[in-house]
Design an enzyme around this catalytic site. Structure first.
Site, PDB file in Angstrom:
ATOM      1  CG  HIS A  50     -10.806 -40.951  26.465  1.00 30.62           C
ATOM      2  ND1 HIS A  50     -11.143 -41.370  27.726  1.00 30.62           N
ATOM      3  CD2 HIS A  50     -11.483 -39.786  26.271  1.00 30.62           C
ATOM      4  CE1 HIS A  50     -11.989 -40.523  28.273  1.00 30.62           C
ATOM      5  NE2 HIS A  50     -12.209 -39.542  27.404  1.00 30.62           N
ATOM      6  CD  GLU A  52      -6.729 -45.178  27.293  1.00 38.05           C
ATOM      7  OE1 GLU A  52      -6.737 -45.380  28.515  1.00 38.05           O
ATOM      8  OE2 GLU A  52      -7.098 -44.104  26.764  1.00 38.05           O
ATOM      9  CB  CYS A  75     -11.655 -43.714  31.780  1.00 35.72           C
ATOM     10  SG  CYS A  75     -12.295 -43.899  30.097  1.00 35.72           S
ATOM     11  N   GLY A 280      -5.132  -7.691  35.727  1.00 31.36           N
ATOM     12  CA  GLY A 280      -3.931  -6.875  35.868  1.00 31.36           C
ATOM     13  C   GLY A 280      -3.296  -6.918  37.222  1.00 31.36           C
TER      14      GLY A 280
END
Length: 356
Positions: A50, A52, A75, A280
């Site tokens: 991550h 950090e 986190c 499409g």
């Protein structure tokens, strides 16, 4: 003269844009000591360090007593990597400034953990700017479903192409931008007809992408053979079918079509936060008609086909005749033009304050 704190957070926001970590959020981090940046990091791709941790590794011993500027609350859980809150505590930083709260209940709680360890924590610096760089992730958490992004390449008169042959409407720069959208969303969807006519790979072939997007194929009857490239070239491909037709995702029927809202909820349950629908024409029409579209990305080529498969709703959007959407971007890509539209909503919808 000491640089203002805003300059360090602005740098962290710029760093966050370098990564392609979908379905994880994009995060940037700057570590500052005595007015000097001693470490920088960003979440490059899912499964790697991550932001950090990357910044702490670069700062080494200089992280002790330093200030940390990060775009999202660190986190506080063990996933593919360890909790960033614990890494910051172990490094001995003195202060953490983050822009946005993490709305993910699995990962949030880092701010409280840092405070418990005696680290000063501030929140809200350049919050709006940081949130804009994470719109897909934040909006998905708010809605509880995968965000829907429609993408189309059209001629000046709104044609998606010719019915009797395959043509390239847009140039190399526009196609690279479309590949970037695939990587940012983390999942790309087409209908059965696109597979049969174009036999695409549906990969993101640009530098920096390590985790290829999940490829989603709408095949209600489960009739596509395994010899198409989308089923043969590694990565994940999920076939979406009606019940009993052998798809990785089987959806109920809503009227005459598959239940598209149920699809977005199921994709969210499986960890997908955004899906890029590339067509499409019939697939675009069905998703648009379902009223679930959050963003539209249109690449307009400087040519007039005078017919073909015209997406009338796309023309109306370009002409400002869809009040539910606002144009949020326009840029030149050599001879092509890239137009970006976003569904209108509350001004601060993307700032989710999940404070403990």
């Amino acid at each position: 003269m000491d640089l203002p704190a805003e300059s360090f957070m602005a740098r962290a926001i710029a760093l966050a844009r370098r990564g392609f970590p979908a379905p994880n959020p994009r995060v940037g981090c700057v570590i500052e000591r005595d007015g000097v940046i001693v470490g920088e990091g960003w979440h490059r791709y899912r499964g790697t360090d991550h932001a950090e941790v990357m910044a702490l590794k670069r700062a080494r011993d200089l992280a002790q007593g330093a200030r940390v500027f990060v775009t999202l609350e660190p986190c506080n859980h063990q996933g593919l990597t360890g909790p960033c809150s614990e890494a910051l505590i172990q490094a001995g930083v003195s202060k953490v400034v983050f822009a946005c709260w993490d709305p993910n209940p699995v990962a949030q709680g880092g701010a409280a953990r840092l405070r418990e360890a005696g680290i000063q924590v501030d929140q809200g610096l350049l919050e709006q700017e940081a949130a804009r760089g994470n719109e897909l992730f934040l909006r998905s958490i708010a809605l509880g479903r995968a965000v829907l992004v429609l993408k189309a390449a059209t001629s000046e008169d709104g044609s998606l192409g010719l019915p009797d042959r395959q043509i390239w409407l847009t140039g190399p720069k526009a196609r690279r931008s479309a590949h970037r959208l695939r990587a940012e969303c983390g999942a790309v969807l087409v209908g059965r007809g696109t597979i049969e006519v174009d036999d695409p790979l549906l990969t993101a072939r640009i530098p920096g992408v390590r985790n290829q997007p999940i490829r989603l194929v709408m095949d209600p009857g489960g009739s596509l053979g395994p010899y198409f490239r989308v089923f043969q070239n590694g990565g994940q491909t999920w076939r979406i079918t009606a019940p009993g037709k052998g798809g990785q995702i089987e959806l109920p029927i809503d009227g005459e079509d598959l239940d598209l809202e149920a699809l977005l909820v199921e994709l969210y349950r499986r960890g997908v936060r955004a899906v890029l629908v590339e067509g499409g024409a019939e697939t675009l029409r069905r998703f648009w008609a379902a009223g679930l579209t959050d963003y539209v990305e249109i690449f307009v080529a400087p040519t007039v086909l005078g017919g073909g498969m015209v997406w009338e709703d796309g023309l109306a959007l370009r002409e400002g005749r869809w009040p539910d959407f606002e144009k949020v971007g326009e840029r030149k890509l050599d001879g092509d033009v890239h137009l970006s539209f976003r569904r209108r909503s509350a001004p601060d919808w993307c700032i989710l304050r999940s404070r403990p």
